[in-house]
Scaffold this motif. Structure first.
Motif, PDB file in Angstrom:
ATOM      1  N   PRO A 118      37.731  71.535  51.445  1.00  0.00           N
ATOM      2  CA  PRO A 118      38.262  72.262  52.617  1.00  0.00           C
ATOM      3  C   PRO A 118      38.648  71.322  53.762  1.00  0.00           C
ATOM      4  CG  PRO A 118      35.892  72.528  52.470  1.00  0.00           C
ATOM      5  CD  PRO A 118      36.294  71.823  51.212  1.00  0.00           C
ATOM      6  N   LEU A 119      39.659  70.479  53.503  1.00  0.00           N
ATOM      7  CA  LEU A 119      40.081  69.465  54.463  1.00  0.00           C
ATOM      8  C   LEU A 119      41.518  69.654  54.926  1.00  0.00           C
ATOM      9  CD1 LEU A 119      38.482  66.469  52.546  1.00  0.00           C
ATOM     10  CD2 LEU A 119      37.627  67.502  54.655  1.00  0.00           C
ATOM     11  N   GLY A 120      42.228  70.610  54.363  1.00  0.00           N
ATOM     12  CA  GLY A 120      43.567  70.922  54.859  1.00  0.00           C
ATOM     13  C   GLY A 120      44.707  70.258  54.144  1.00  0.00           C
ATOM     14  N   GLY A 121      44.416  69.336  53.202  1.00  0.00           N
ATOM     15  CA  GLY A 121      45.483  68.702  52.448  1.00  0.00           C
ATOM     16  C   GLY A 121      46.114  67.525  53.164  1.00  0.00           C
ATOM     17  N   GLN A 122      47.081  66.916  52.489  1.00  0.00           N
ATOM     18  CA  GLN A 122      47.845  65.795  53.025  1.00  0.00           C
ATOM     19  C   GLN A 122      49.333  66.129  52.934  1.00  0.00           C
ATOM     20  OE1 GLN A 122      46.359  63.231  54.416  1.00  0.00           O
ATOM     21  NE2 GLN A 122      44.279  63.692  53.765  1.00  0.00           N
ATOM     22  N   ASN A 123      50.152  65.238  53.460  1.00  0.00           N
ATOM     23  CA  ASN A 123      51.595  65.414  53.386  1.00  0.00           C
ATOM     24  C   ASN A 123      52.046  65.400  51.925  1.00  0.00           C
ATOM     25  OD1 ASN A 123      54.384  65.327  53.730  1.00  0.00           O
ATOM     26  ND2 ASN A 123      54.381  63.120  54.081  1.00  0.00           N
ATOM     27  N   LEU A 124      52.649  66.487  51.482  1.00  0.00           N
ATOM     28  CA  LEU A 124      53.136  66.576  50.107  1.00  0.00           C
ATOM     29  C   LEU A 124      54.624  66.310  49.986  1.00  0.00           C
ATOM     30  CD1 LEU A 124      53.828  70.233  49.194  1.00  0.00           C
ATOM     31  CD2 LEU A 124      52.606  69.725  51.292  1.00  0.00           C
ATOM     32  N   ILE A 125      55.309  66.124  51.096  1.00  0.00           N
ATOM     33  CA  ILE A 125      56.760  65.980  51.081  1.00  0.00           C
ATOM     34  C   ILE A 125      57.171  64.675  50.412  1.00  0.00           C
ATOM     35  CG2 ILE A 125      58.806  65.803  52.554  1.00  0.00           C
ATOM     36  CD1 ILE A 125      57.211  67.556  54.598  1.00  0.00           C
ATOM     37  N   GLU A 126      56.389  63.613  50.633  1.00  0.00           N
ATOM     38  CA  GLU A 126      56.740  62.324  50.049  1.00  0.00           C
ATOM     39  C   GLU A 126      56.716  62.372  48.526  1.00  0.00           C
ATOM     40  OE1 GLU A 126      55.950  57.632  51.013  1.00  0.00           O
ATOM     41  OE2 GLU A 126      54.356  59.070  51.433  1.00  0.00           O
ATOM     42  N   ALA A 127      55.769  63.096  47.965  1.00  0.00           N
ATOM     43  CA  ALA A 127      55.712  63.227  46.510  1.00  0.00           C
ATOM     44  C   ALA A 127      56.984  63.868  45.983  1.00  0.00           C
ATOM     45  CB  ALA A 127      54.496  64.053  46.107  1.00  0.00           C
ATOM     46  N   ALA A 128      57.423  64.941  46.636  1.00  0.00           N
ATOM     47  CA  ALA A 128      58.635  65.628  46.202  1.00  0.00           C
ATOM     48  C   ALA A 128      59.858  64.734  46.349  1.00  0.00           C
ATOM     49  CB  ALA A 128      58.812  66.918  46.993  1.00  0.00           C
ATOM     50  N   ALA A 129      59.930  63.996  47.447  1.00  0.00           N
ATOM     51  CA  ALA A 129      61.071  63.112  47.670  1.00  0.00           C
ATOM     52  C   ALA A 129      61.163  62.040  46.593  1.00  0.00           C
ATOM     53  CB  ALA A 129      60.976  62.473  49.051  1.00  0.00           C
ATOM     54  N   CYS A 130      60.027  61.632  46.042  1.00  0.00           N
ATOM     55  CA  CYS A 130      59.996  60.623  44.986  1.00  0.00           C
ATOM     56  C   CYS A 130      60.165  61.224  43.598  1.00  0.00           C
ATOM     57  CB  CYS A 130      58.691  59.843  45.054  1.00  0.00           C
ATOM     58  SG  CYS A 130      58.481  58.854  46.546  1.00  0.00           S
ATOM     59  N   GLY A 131      60.330  62.546  43.511  1.00  0.00           N
ATOM     60  CA  GLY A 131      60.492  63.183  42.217  1.00  0.00           C
ATOM     61  C   GLY A 131      59.228  63.242  41.397  1.00  0.00           C
ATOM     62  N   CYS A 132      58.084  63.326  42.076  1.00  0.00           N
ATOM     63  CA  CYS A 132      56.795  63.338  41.367  1.00  0.00           C
ATOM     64  C   CYS A 132      56.239  64.757  41.329  1.00  0.00           C
ATOM     65  CB  CYS A 132      55.797  62.414  42.065  1.00  0.00           C
ATOM     66  SG  CYS A 132      54.208  62.300  41.225  1.00  0.00           S
ATOM     67  N   PRO A 133      56.027  65.344  40.146  1.00  0.00           N
ATOM     68  CA  PRO A 133      55.421  66.673  40.073  1.00  0.00           C
ATOM     69  C   PRO A 133      54.034  66.653  40.707  1.00  0.00           C
ATOM     70  CG  PRO A 133      56.299  66.000  37.941  1.00  0.00           C
ATOM     71  CD  PRO A 133      56.326  64.788  38.819  1.00  0.00           C
ATOM     72  N   ALA A 152      58.868  71.379  31.137  1.00  0.00           N
ATOM     73  CA  ALA A 152      58.287  71.993  32.341  1.00  0.00           C
ATOM     74  C   ALA A 152      57.910  70.927  33.361  1.00  0.00           C
ATOM     75  CB  ALA A 152      57.064  72.825  31.963  1.00  0.00           C
ATOM     76  N   ARG A 153      57.351  69.808  32.875  1.00  0.00           N
ATOM     77  CA  ARG A 153      57.016  68.719  33.797  1.00  0.00           C
ATOM     78  C   ARG A 153      58.272  68.165  34.443  1.00  0.00           C
ATOM     79  NH1 ARG A 153      56.651  63.748  35.469  1.00  0.00           N
ATOM     80  NH2 ARG A 153      58.592  63.471  34.348  1.00  0.00           N
ATOM     81  N   GLU A 154      59.323  67.988  33.680  1.00  0.00           N
ATOM     82  CA  GLU A 154      60.565  67.437  34.207  1.00  0.00           C
ATOM     83  C   GLU A 154      61.216  68.395  35.206  1.00  0.00           C
ATOM     84  OE1 GLU A 154      63.622  64.686  34.801  1.00  0.00           O
ATOM     85  OE2 GLU A 154      61.607  64.515  33.952  1.00  0.00           O
ATOM     86  N   ALA A 155      61.098  69.697  34.961  1.00  0.00           N
ATOM     87  CA  ALA A 155      61.663  70.672  35.895  1.00  0.00           C
ATOM     88  C   ALA A 155      61.015  70.552  37.266  1.00  0.00           C
ATOM     89  CB  ALA A 155      61.484  72.087  35.342  1.00  0.00           C
ATOM     90  N   ARG A 156      59.696  70.305  37.297  1.00  0.00           N
ATOM     91  CA  ARG A 156      59.016  70.119  38.588  1.00  0.00           C
ATOM     92  C   ARG A 156      59.494  68.827  39.252  1.00  0.00           C
ATOM     93  NH1 ARG A 156      56.580  74.305  39.052  1.00  0.00           N
ATOM     94  NH2 ARG A 156      55.012  75.270  37.702  1.00  0.00           N
ATOM     95  N   ALA A 157      59.723  67.792  38.440  1.00  0.00           N
ATOM     96  CA  ALA A 157      60.153  66.508  39.001  1.00  0.00           C
ATOM     97  C   ALA A 157      61.534  66.617  39.652  1.00  0.00           C
ATOM     98  CB  ALA A 157      60.165  65.448  37.898  1.00  0.00           C
ATOM     99  N   VAL A 158      62.479  67.257  38.976  1.00  0.00           N
ATOM    100  CA  VAL A 158      63.845  67.314  39.505  1.00  0.00           C
ATOM    101  C   VAL A 158      63.977  68.316  40.642  1.00  0.00           C
ATOM    102  CG1 VAL A 158      64.817  66.571  37.301  1.00  0.00           C
ATOM    103  CG2 VAL A 158      64.635  69.018  37.802  1.00  0.00           C
ATOM    104  N   ALA A 159      63.010  69.224  40.792  1.00  0.00           N
ATOM    105  CA  ALA A 159      63.082  70.200  41.884  1.00  0.00           C
ATOM    106  C   ALA A 159      62.729  69.586  43.225  1.00  0.00           C
ATOM    107  CB  ALA A 159      62.138  71.370  41.598  1.00  0.00           C
ATOM    108  N   GLY A 160      61.983  68.459  43.233  1.00  0.00           N
ATOM    109  CA  GLY A 160      61.492  67.899  44.489  1.00  0.00           C
ATOM    110  C   GLY A 160      62.550  67.370  45.423  1.00  0.00           C
ATOM    111  N   PRO A 161      63.375  66.406  44.992  1.00  0.00           N
ATOM    112  CA  PRO A 161      64.346  65.812  45.925  1.00  0.00           C
ATOM    113  C   PRO A 161      65.306  66.818  46.569  1.00  0.00           C
ATOM    114  CG  PRO A 161      64.047  64.389  44.026  1.00  0.00           C
ATOM    115  CD  PRO A 161      63.298  65.657  43.724  1.00  0.00           C
ATOM    116  N   PRO A 162      65.887  67.794  45.844  1.00  0.00           N
ATOM    117  CA  PRO A 162      66.752  68.764  46.528  1.00  0.00           C
ATOM    118  C   PRO A 162      66.009  69.617  47.546  1.00  0.00           C
ATOM    119  CG  PRO A 162      67.138  68.801  44.159  1.00  0.00           C
ATOM    120  CD  PRO A 162      65.902  67.985  44.378  1.00  0.00           C
ATOM    121  N   TRP A 163      64.736  69.937  47.240  1.00  0.00           N
ATOM    122  CA  TRP A 163      63.947  70.713  48.201  1.00  0.00           C
ATOM    123  C   TRP A 163      63.783  69.943  49.505  1.00  0.00           C
ATOM    124  CZ3 TRP A 163      58.629  69.580  49.585  1.00  0.00           C
ATOM    125  CH2 TRP A 163      58.050  70.528  50.425  1.00  0.00           C
TER     126      TRP A 163
END
Length: 431
Positions: A336-351, A396-407
């Motif tokens: 219960p710590l609130g998480g971290q920035n997840l945007i960088e993961a998506a920008a790098c195409g990492c599921p 399915a893993r690849e679909a998550r990877a390619v969804a990140g950068p456009p988001w």
């Protein structure tokens, strides 16, 4: 009365700050640097009046400030910057953002003497505080001097709003002293207004504007090639989470063997050695700090079941390494710590697989899940099971990877709007 009590207590506790900084400095020598600045004593001659003062407390806020600083310079090519921090990681990252004529300092302790000495030395045209840094003494003094101070990339969770109401007599005047707040989401804006900020606008999250450095992305791909196994990255892990992951990993050792290599990057550098010791039961461990200046894993690293990311400023490389056939777990979200920035993961195409606790980044987390760039799991055992399932479902893993950068790309162009708002604010503007 509340502010007077706060100022008196801050003054009394100032000696304890020296002890705490000395203790932190044992693990992170950066905390021993320029100790006098913590108390408003600056050895260098003061800057010329009229600089923009920007406070980015730690590494995440400093990185978020990068596009804003670029936008401020684009709006005012003659701009001079005073960049202040509260942590050693923030100060180390901020050094790369400076230009000739800029200054970098510690934000002083929030007691009357240090604050007044800082403002008398800095003499800025405006102050910009990143995200959540509301300091009652500092804001009261800035207001008394007619200095406009903005809260930028501002966020306030429902949980923090509720907790803040217990100190409403102190925090409400501090929020009202702000010239304004430019919030990440409409929900943050509504909560900031409820907390007392009189001028609030939701512009978006600056972290969407961060672009991974190509050199770091290439470094990560080289790490992935050296691994020979897909990497499961635990990004910005927090205390308690590594132990929970260790237990879940050991319970699934037979299923995980030869399928995934674990890469753990603790959030706080002072914990690197402790985490290395904690993970010892999993077998030999290879540390990024031992890979040399070129940053390439030695041949024996391919035999180590665990890698420890004990470096700073390379998170894009870690995400890039995990993006090449692996996945990432979001640190701070499985406790219960609130998480971290997840945007960088998506920008790098990492599921990305995240836990239930993302209240510090609630809107971004929900949006990423809706876009297919991330997925929420109830706990670390479930996240490990899902990681194994996605290894068996490469499409399915690849679909998550390619969804990140456009988001990420669809939510940019925020920094320029922020820069124009604050630079257009005249001195003393608090309406």
């Amino acid at each position: 009365m509340a502010l007077g009590l706060y100022r008196g207590l801050s003054t009394l506790l100032a000696p304890a700050l020296r002890v705490r900084l000395a203790w932190r400095g044992r693990a992170e020598p950066g905390y021993r640097q320029a100790l006098g600045e913590r108390f408003g004593r600056y050895g260098e001659p003061p800057p010329a009046p009229g600089a923009v003062w920007l406070h980015a407390v730690s590494l995440g806020e400093t990185r978020a400030a990068e596009p804003l600083i670029e936008a401020l310079r684009a709006e005012d090519p003659a701009l001079r910057l005073i960049l202040s921090h509260g942590t050693a990681t923030g100060r180390a990252a901020g050094a790369a953002l400076l230009r000739p004529g800029d200054r970098q300092v510690w934000l002083p302790w929030d007691a009357p003497g240090p604050v007044r000495r800082f403002l008398a030395w800095a003499r800025p045209r405006c102050g910009l505080l990143m995200e959540t840094e509301v300091w009652p003494g500092l804001l009261a003094e800035a207001q008394a001097q007619g200095l406009p101070v903005w809260l930028l990339n501002a966020r306030l969770s429902e949980r923090s709003l509720r907790r803040g109401r217990r100190f409403d007599a102190l925090l409400r005047p501090a929020h009202r002293a702000l010239a304004g707040a430019l919030a990440q989401t409409p929900e943050d804006a509504a909560r900031l207004q409820a907390a007392g900020v009189r001028r609030v606008e939701a512009l978006g999250n600056l972290k969407f504007e961060l672009r991974p450095e190509p050199a770091l992305l290439a470094r990560g791909r080289a790490w992935a090639a050296a691994s020979r196994l897909p990497l499961l990255l635990f990004a910005s892990s927090r205390e308690g989470e590594e132990a929970a992951l260790l237990a879940a990993w050991q319970a699934r050792a037979a299923s995980l063997a030869g399928r995934l290599r674990l890469l753990v990057v603790p959030r706080h550098p002072q914990r690197f050695d402790d985490v290395a010791a904690l993970l010892a039961p999993l077998g030999p461990l290879s540390r990024r700090s031992a890979w040399g200046a070129e940053g390439l894993p030695p041949p024996e690293a391919a035999q180590a079941p665990v890698w420890l990311g004990d470096s700073l400023g390379e998170m894009a490389a870690y995400y890039s390494a995990a993006a090449a056939g692996g996945l990432a777990l979001l640190g701070g979200s499985f406790a219960p710590l609130g998480g971290q920035n997840l945007i960088e993961a998506a920008a790098c195409g990492c599921p990305l697989l995240m836990g239930p606790h993302t209240f510090n980044f609630a809107a971004a987390a929900e949006s990423a899940c809706a876009a297919g760039a991330a997925e929420r799991l109830p706990d670390l055992p479930a996240a490990l099971d899902r990681a194994l399932a996605l290894l068996d479902e490469p499409a399915a893993r690849e679909a998550r990877a390619v969804a990140g950068p456009p988001w990420v790309a669809g939510r940019q162009a925020i920094a320029q709007s922020m820069a124009r708002r604050v630079l257009a604010s005249p001195p003393g503007d608090k309406t």
